[in-house]
Scaffold this active site. Structure first.
Site, PDB file in Angstrom:
ATOM      1  N   ASP A 168       0.850  -1.194  -0.184  1.00  0.00           N
ATOM      2  CA  ASP A 168      -0.008  -0.029  -0.246  1.00  0.00           C
ATOM      3  C   ASP A 168       0.833   1.303   0.050  1.00  0.00           C
ATOM      4  O   ASP A 168       0.581   2.174   0.510  1.00  0.00           O
ATOM      5  CB  ASP A 168      -0.881   0.038   1.108  1.00  0.00           C
ATOM      6  CG  ASP A 168      -1.978   1.364   1.158  1.00  0.00           C
ATOM      7  OD1 ASP A 168      -2.398   1.395   0.254  1.00  0.00           O
ATOM      8  OD2 ASP A 168      -2.413   1.605   2.217  1.00  0.00           O
ATOM      9  N   ASP A 185       3.668   2.316   7.859  1.00  0.00           N
ATOM     10  CA  ASP A 185       2.458   1.738   7.583  1.00  0.00           C
ATOM     11  C   ASP A 185       2.642   0.476   6.928  1.00  0.00           C
ATOM     12  O   ASP A 185       2.267   0.396   5.735  1.00  0.00           O
ATOM     13  CB  ASP A 185       1.428   2.662   6.894  1.00  0.00           C
ATOM     14  CG  ASP A 185       1.203   3.799   7.806  1.00  0.00           C
ATOM     15  OD1 ASP A 185       1.196   3.864   9.044  1.00  0.00           O
ATOM     16  OD2 ASP A 185       0.506   4.832   7.189  1.00  0.00           O
TER      17      ASP A 185
END
Length: 282
Positions: A168, A185
């Site tokens: 992502d 993340d």
């Protein structure tokens, strides 16, 4: 500030002394700046599954390790216990990836511990000691864009050499400290060798980087580094110091119909799971 309820267990256990402020709130977690003894760190509080806008797609779960076959079966069936195990696997994926990547020399925040759904890790700072900004909040010149793009491609290569694909990656989960980009993340990170979708995810990550940086350096728009990196990885030729060309040879072989059908099947399965979640929420 008053400690959030989810951080209280860390305070009770002496892992956190003081909660200084909220740093940011995203699609998967809320991050706080905390004091731990003489150090200032950040605490990432994962949101409950029904509060996240980024849901656990089947394509991300494939290949994730669990403790035993009972947990794997429960996760596959989607039972209450299985959903709990899937949630733990989702959180552990980031912790495992951070340790794995830090050891491989990838620029990621140093993790300390994950406790009660809270990840305690290094606070990435800028040259003045303030919390480092996200890449999308930084003004770039063409030269800086080319430099950061090259740095990040090298980080992607290092990640893949360590067997990890971010899954992502974009300008919203990259910080910029005094030395350059830092990747953050990673709960959706996948095992490159254990997930059939890893190649497509890696190409998407690299394409996202090219699309963003081409705003400042248009020559990057035609870069094909994602396919090049994955091709070298599959051939066993990818190394930490591999020099990328951004070009690939045209593939004239017939399309892999089986792989296409598998991708369609996964998409249908994900859509069915989405509908089931919506029905459960009603």
């Amino acid at each position: 500030m008053k400690p959030p309820k989810r951080l209280q267990p860390l305070i009770d256990e002496g892992m956190v002394d003081t909660v200084l402020r909220q740093l940011m709130s995203g699609k998967e977690a809320t991050v706080y700046v905390v004091r731990c003894g003489d150090e200032v760190r950040c605490a990432k509080v994962y949101k409950e599954a029904n509060q996240r806008s980024f849901h656990q797609a089947v394509s991300y779960q494939e290949g994730r390790r669990v403790k035993n076959s009972r947990q794997a079966r429960a996760m596959e069936k989607g039972s209450r216990y299985g959903r709990q195990m899937a949630e733990e696997a989702w959180q552990n994926a980031e912790v495992d990836a951070l340790y794995r990547l830090a050891a491989a020399g990838v620029r990621v925040p140093k993790p300390f511990i994950c406790f009660e759904g809270v990840l305690l890790m290094e606070l990435v700072t800028d040259a003045d000691g303030n919390a480092a900004p996200r890449l999308n909040d930084v003004e770039l010149t063409e030269a800086t864009a080319l430099d950061y793009h090259a740095q990040l491609l090298q980080q992607v290569v290092l990640m893949l050499c360590a067997g990890v694909v971010h899954g992502d990656l974009s300008e919203y989960n990259i910080l910029v400290d005094a030395a350059g980009p830092v990747i953050i993340d990673l709960p959706q990170a996948v095992d490159a060798a254990g997930n059939n979708n890893a190649g497509a995810m890696l190409e998407r990550d690299v394409d996202n980087l090219a699309t963003y940086f081409s705003r400042f350096a248009p020559q990057l728009a035609s870069s094909k580094c994602g396919k090049e990196i994955w091709g070298l990885y599959q051939a066993g030729l990818l190394k930490a110091d591999t020099v990328l060309t951004g070009r690939i040879k045209e593939n004239k072989r017939p399309a892999d119909v089986g792989a296409v059908m598998q991708a369609i099947h996964l998409a249908e399965k994900e859509e069915e799971e989405r509908r089931q979640r919506m029905q459960m929420a009603e």
